[in-house]
Design a protein around this motif. Structure first.
Motif, PDB file in Angstrom:
ATOM      1  N   PRO A 140       0.806  -1.227   0.000  1.00  0.00           N
ATOM      2  CA  PRO A 140       0.000   0.000   0.000  1.00  0.00           C
ATOM      3  C   PRO A 140       0.840   1.278   0.000  1.00  0.00           C
ATOM      4  O   PRO A 140       0.464   2.276  -0.625  1.00  0.00           O
ATOM      5  N   PHE A 141       1.980   1.235   0.685  1.00  0.00           N
ATOM      6  CA  PHE A 141       2.841   2.416   0.731  1.00  0.00           C
ATOM      7  C   PHE A 141       3.481   2.681  -0.639  1.00  0.00           C
ATOM      8  O   PHE A 141       3.608   3.837  -1.059  1.00  0.00           O
ATOM      9  N   ARG A 142       3.856   1.609  -1.313  1.00  0.00           N
ATOM     10  CA  ARG A 142       4.428   1.756  -2.659  1.00  0.00           C
ATOM     11  C   ARG A 142       3.407   2.385  -3.597  1.00  0.00           C
ATOM     12  O   ARG A 142       3.733   3.280  -4.397  1.00  0.00           O
ATOM     13  N   GLU A 143       2.160   1.945  -3.496  1.00  0.00           N
ATOM     14  CA  GLU A 143       1.102   2.513  -4.331  1.00  0.00           C
ATOM     15  C   GLU A 143       0.825   3.976  -3.959  1.00  0.00           C
ATOM     16  O   GLU A 143       0.574   4.810  -4.820  1.00  0.00           O
ATOM     17  N   ALA A 144       0.870   4.277  -2.670  1.00  0.00           N
ATOM     18  CA  ALA A 144       0.647   5.654  -2.223  1.00  0.00           C
ATOM     19  C   ALA A 144       1.745   6.580  -2.733  1.00  0.00           C
ATOM     20  O   ALA A 144       1.470   7.722  -3.136  1.00  0.00           O
ATOM     21  N   ILE A 145       2.978   6.099  -2.718  1.00  0.00           N
ATOM     22  CA  ILE A 145       4.093   6.900  -3.238  1.00  0.00           C
ATOM     23  C   ILE A 145       3.892   7.194  -4.719  1.00  0.00           C
ATOM     24  O   ILE A 145       4.122   8.315  -5.184  1.00  0.00           O
ATOM     25  N   ALA A 146       3.433   6.200  -5.461  1.00  0.00           N
ATOM     26  CA  ALA A 146       3.184   6.398  -6.898  1.00  0.00           C
ATOM     27  C   ALA A 146       2.111   7.442  -7.148  1.00  0.00           C
ATOM     28  O   ALA A 146       2.080   8.070  -8.216  1.00  0.00           O
ATOM     29  N   GLU A 147       1.227   7.646  -6.161  1.00  0.00           N
ATOM     30  CA  GLU A 147       0.151   8.625  -6.302  1.00  0.00           C
ATOM     31  C   GLU A 147       0.461   9.940  -5.570  1.00  0.00           C
ATOM     32  O   GLU A 147      -0.417  10.753  -5.327  1.00  0.00           O
ATOM     33  N   ASN A 148       1.750  10.140  -5.263  1.00  0.00           N
ATOM     34  CA  ASN A 148       2.235  11.415  -4.711  1.00  0.00           C
ATOM     35  C   ASN A 148       1.683  11.762  -3.333  1.00  0.00           C
ATOM     36  O   ASN A 148       1.315  12.915  -3.078  1.00  0.00           O
ATOM     37  N   ILE A 149       1.647  10.791  -2.438  1.00  0.00           N
ATOM     38  CA  ILE A 149       1.284  11.140  -1.067  1.00  0.00           C
ATOM     39  C   ILE A 149       2.343  12.076  -0.496  1.00  0.00           C
ATOM     40  O   ILE A 149       3.533  11.949  -0.792  1.00  0.00           O
ATOM     41  N   SER A 150       1.911  13.021   0.333  1.00  0.00           N
ATOM     42  CA  SER A 150       2.839  14.053   0.799  1.00  0.00           C
ATOM     43  C   SER A 150       3.724  13.591   1.951  1.00  0.00           C
ATOM     44  O   SER A 150       4.838  14.095   2.111  1.00  0.00           O
ATOM     45  N   GLY A 151       3.247  12.634   2.772  1.00  0.00           N
ATOM     46  CA  GLY A 151       4.043  12.215   3.918  1.00  0.00           C
ATOM     47  C   GLY A 151       3.848  10.754   4.261  1.00  0.00           C
ATOM     48  O   GLY A 151       2.820  10.151   3.933  1.00  0.00           O
ATOM     49  N   LEU A 179      12.876   3.164   2.172  1.00  0.00           N
ATOM     50  CA  LEU A 179      11.833   4.126   1.810  1.00  0.00           C
ATOM     51  C   LEU A 179      12.329   5.191   0.826  1.00  0.00           C
ATOM     52  O   LEU A 179      11.667   5.470  -0.182  1.00  0.00           O
ATOM     53  N   LYS A 180      13.478   5.771   1.088  1.00  0.00           N
ATOM     54  CA  LYS A 180      13.945   6.858   0.224  1.00  0.00           C
ATOM     55  C   LYS A 180      14.663   6.342  -1.021  1.00  0.00           C
ATOM     56  O   LYS A 180      14.397   6.807  -2.129  1.00  0.00           O
ATOM     57  N   ASP A 181      15.572   5.373  -0.856  1.00  0.00           N
ATOM     58  CA  ASP A 181      16.383   4.916  -1.984  1.00  0.00           C
ATOM     59  C   ASP A 181      15.654   3.895  -2.853  1.00  0.00           C
ATOM     60  O   ASP A 181      15.544   4.067  -4.076  1.00  0.00           O
ATOM     61  N   SER A 182      15.128   2.835  -2.228  1.00  0.00           N
ATOM     62  CA  SER A 182      14.483   1.779  -3.025  1.00  0.00           C
ATOM     63  C   SER A 182      13.105   2.204  -3.545  1.00  0.00           C
ATOM     64  O   SER A 182      12.797   2.007  -4.720  1.00  0.00           O
ATOM     65  N   LEU A 183      12.288   2.792  -2.650  1.00  0.00           N
ATOM     66  CA  LEU A 183      10.931   3.176  -3.066  1.00  0.00           C
ATOM     67  C   LEU A 183      10.871   4.603  -3.599  1.00  0.00           C
ATOM     68  O   LEU A 183       9.817   5.043  -4.065  1.00  0.00           O
ATOM     69  N   ARG A 184      11.971   5.330  -3.514  1.00  0.00           N
ATOM     70  CA  ARG A 184      12.104   6.680  -4.103  1.00  0.00           C
ATOM     71  C   ARG A 184      11.087   7.679  -3.570  1.00  0.00           C
ATOM     72  O   ARG A 184      10.546   8.488  -4.325  1.00  0.00           O
ATOM     73  N   PHE A 185      10.826   7.587  -2.281  1.00  0.00           N
ATOM     74  CA  PHE A 185       9.902   8.549  -1.681  1.00  0.00           C
ATOM     75  C   PHE A 185      10.611   9.860  -1.416  1.00  0.00           C
ATOM     76  O   PHE A 185      11.663   9.900  -0.789  1.00  0.00           O
ATOM     77  N   LYS A 186      10.024  10.955  -1.904  1.00  0.00           N
ATOM     78  CA  LYS A 186      10.651  12.270  -1.798  1.00  0.00           C
ATOM     79  C   LYS A 186       9.944  13.178  -0.788  1.00  0.00           C
ATOM     80  O   LYS A 186      10.404  14.285  -0.522  1.00  0.00           O
ATOM     81  N   GLY A 187       8.808  12.748  -0.238  1.00  0.00           N
ATOM     82  CA  GLY A 187       8.021  13.603   0.633  1.00  0.00           C
ATOM     83  C   GLY A 187       8.505  13.620   2.067  1.00  0.00           C
ATOM     84  O   GLY A 187       9.617  13.182   2.386  1.00  0.00           O
ATOM     85  N   LEU A 188       7.652  14.136   2.955  1.00  0.00           N
ATOM     86  CA  LEU A 188       7.981  14.262   4.373  1.00  0.00           C
ATOM     87  C   LEU A 188       7.972  12.891   5.049  1.00  0.00           C
ATOM     88  O   LEU A 188       7.002  12.142   4.926  1.00  0.00           O
TER      89      LEU A 188
END
Length: 572
Positions: free
Chosen positions: A247-258, A288-297
């Protein structure tokens, strides 16, 4: 003093068209905005001392149901430590509005105000609306309704001067004994959890509210409460990748802010003994940041929880959390000490200047995105009325109607015959329920019975005898506790009474409790019909009555697996 004006989101008159009232919502979402140079962010950052920059990463606890001394102490923390934000807990809306106005005036840089609002303001505040729990929402088939709920929640937050919701919960709850997530999850199906969570946070973000999916990488399969102890997630990396993180991977793809990090020991990702995931660079930065490429808070879970404080006291946890990759440190036990410790660590190079600058600017960018660069006050006039507006209340009923689930029987089989002698029995209560009063309107010859959680067996046997002449019996099982757990706190005698009623012909049972409680009621599957209402709310009780009287078709689907009789997806 900084030339940065204090601000709280303005209180706007309610208009049901959210895009009309949401003048402050940005054209870009928060993630997109981070990629652009921002003059306000740079200007504020350049005027802050190192200590002030560190303090921007710390969010402290606030209440409006405590003493004036407590309120004054928070004011002093804001002035002396210059923290970046507040997290509000229990209290009332008008009191909170007044405090937010005061606290914003105390702060040189506008405060980012957050709250846990998984089911709206009602999760924390009196005199406000509670939307359905996420397990209830998990039964709904029309995700557009959940998107609309997100918009309504965003309006509530912004009307009260808040800019960030620590929600939705995107844990996959595949452990019925989970003591801390459970009904806060959309269910045990990862696809359903992802879709529901995305609909919810998109509704909030599109209406200008920052959101936070929690608790990464997944807190759903544990029987330990991280408020009390450090839970262990003993699964393989493959299992975590395919299930918990989905679910977190999908949320990241949809630009969740945090995204909020869980306090969990996860050996497959980091084998360091007694180290919560919040403090693990391998997990926060590596995964979270490197593998899943999350850029938000990236937000830590509360640092005052025993899962952290037991092993990392005196500001050590806060420092390790920032080194791990978190951007916001939530609820430090001693923010003053922790801020100084982090400041020294930066001077020693334990956190690079580049990484530290990025953290602070992400927080400042969140403030800009939420409109905190424009100073305003929360207006208290009509506040309670605005937060209890009719369209929002109507939506709660619509959500309940869409969630009610028929897991046994057919719409025709559960239909009330208004001409026949009818008994309506409510269990787990000391007085008549909304279910009883509403259903009684549809029968010319009905009688009401109540059974509390520990009614004596002799009285229960007497009621069973009294029920024999009735052609149809409608039963409601109710959990009146504030937080509906997986097991009902009924006596064994009351549970046997439920089984005895279920074994009779023409008995329809409605469960206004956590769906998992059905597993502790053997024999309930023998009844003519079983409706699941998930929680003890007036709206869910009215929805069950509407299903029984043929006013609506119960189309919800069970979001969790209860037992062999009632698996995930059960329903019409």
């Amino acid at each position: 003093m900084l030339p940065v004006k204090k601000h709280v989101i303005p209180a706007l008159l309610f208009v049901f068209n959210f895009f009309a009232f949401n003048a402050l919502a940005q054209q870009d979402n928060y993630i997109q905005m981070l990629e652009k140079k921002n003059h306000w962010v740079d200007s504020v950052y350049n005027k802050l001392s190192r200590k002030e920059k560190v303090a921007q990463l710390f969010f402290v606890r606030a209440h409006t149901n405590k003493t004036k001394a407590f309120e004054d102490s928070i004011s002093r923390v804001i002035q002396d430590e210059e923290v970046g934000g507040l997290v509000f807990f229990q209290g009332g809306p008008v009191r909170q509005a007044n405090l937010i106005n005061r606290y914003q005036k105390d702060s040189k840089v506008p405060l980012l105000i957050a709250m846990d609002g998984e089911w709206g303001l009602g999760m924390r505040l009196d005199s406000t609306i509670s939307y359905p729990y996420q397990m209830t929402l998990g039964a709904i088939q029309d995700n557009n309704l959940i998107y609309k709920m997100g918009q309504q929640v965003a309006y509530d937050f912004k009307r009260l001067g808040m800019q960030m919701n620590f929600g939705p919960d995107m844990d996959v709850n595949n452990n019925p004994d989970n003591p801390v997530i459970n009904y806060r999850s959309f269910g045990d199906n990862k696809y359903n959890v992802a879709k529901k969570g995305i609909a919810y946070f998109k509704g909030m973000q599109d209406a200008g509210l920052l959101t936070t999916a929690k608790h990464f990488p997944g807190h759903g399969d544990t029987n330990v409460d991280s408020h009390l102890e450090l839970p262990l997630l003993p699964f393989t990396r493959q299992r975590l990748d395919s299930l918990e993180e989905y679910p977190f991977r999908e949320a990241i793809a949809e630009n969740i802010s945090g995204i909020m990090i869980a306090h969990m020991s996860i050996p497959a990702l980091d084998s360091t003994k007694n180290q919560p995931s919040t403090l693990s660079r391998k997990i926060v930065t590596g995964v979270l940041k490197d593998s899943l490429r999350f850029k938000g808070l990236i937000v830590s879970d509360a640092m005052e929880m025993r899962a952290v404080t037991k092993y990392y006291p005196n500001g050590e946890a806060e420092l390790k959390a920032l080194i791990a990759g978190n951007d916001i440190i939530e609820l430090s036990l001693d923010s003053k000490k922790a801020i100084l410790k982090v400041k020294k660590a930066i001077r020693k190079g334990l956190i690079s200047d580049t990484e530290f600058e990025a953290k602070v600017k992400k927080v400042l960018a969140a403030k800009y995105w939420a409109g905190l660069n424009i100073p305003t006050n929360v207006k208290t006039a009509n506040l309670v009325a605005d937060l209890n507006r009719e369209p929002a209340r109507d939506l709660v009923q619509q959500l309940s109607d869409a969630a009610i689930t028929l897991v046994k029987g057919t719409p025709d089989a559960i239909r009330i015959n208004p001409l026949e002698k009818t008994a309506i029995v409510s269990i787990g209560v000391d007085q008549h329920t909304v279910f009883q009063s509403e259903l009684a309107k549809w029968s010319s010859g009905c009688h009401l019975f109540t059974v509390n959680k520990s009614t004596p067996v002799a009285d229960l046997n007497r009621i069973l005898e009294l029920l024999k002449p009735y052609y149809q019996v409608y039963v409601s099982i109710n959990d009146t506790r504030t937080r509906p757990q997986s097991k009902l706190d009924y006596s064994n005698g009351v549970k046997e009474f439920i089984a005895a009623i279920a074994a009779r012909n023409n008995t329809v049972i409605s469960v206004f409790a956590n769906a998992y409680t059905i597993a502790g009621l053997p024999g309930i599957e023998k009844s003519t019909g079983v409706l699941v209402g998930y929680q003890y709310s007036p709206e869910m009780q009215r929805s069950a009555v509407r299903a029984i009287t043929g006013q609506l078709k119960p189309i919800g689907k069970l979001p969790v697996s209860v037992n062999v009789y009632f698996p995930t997806g059960a329903g019409l």
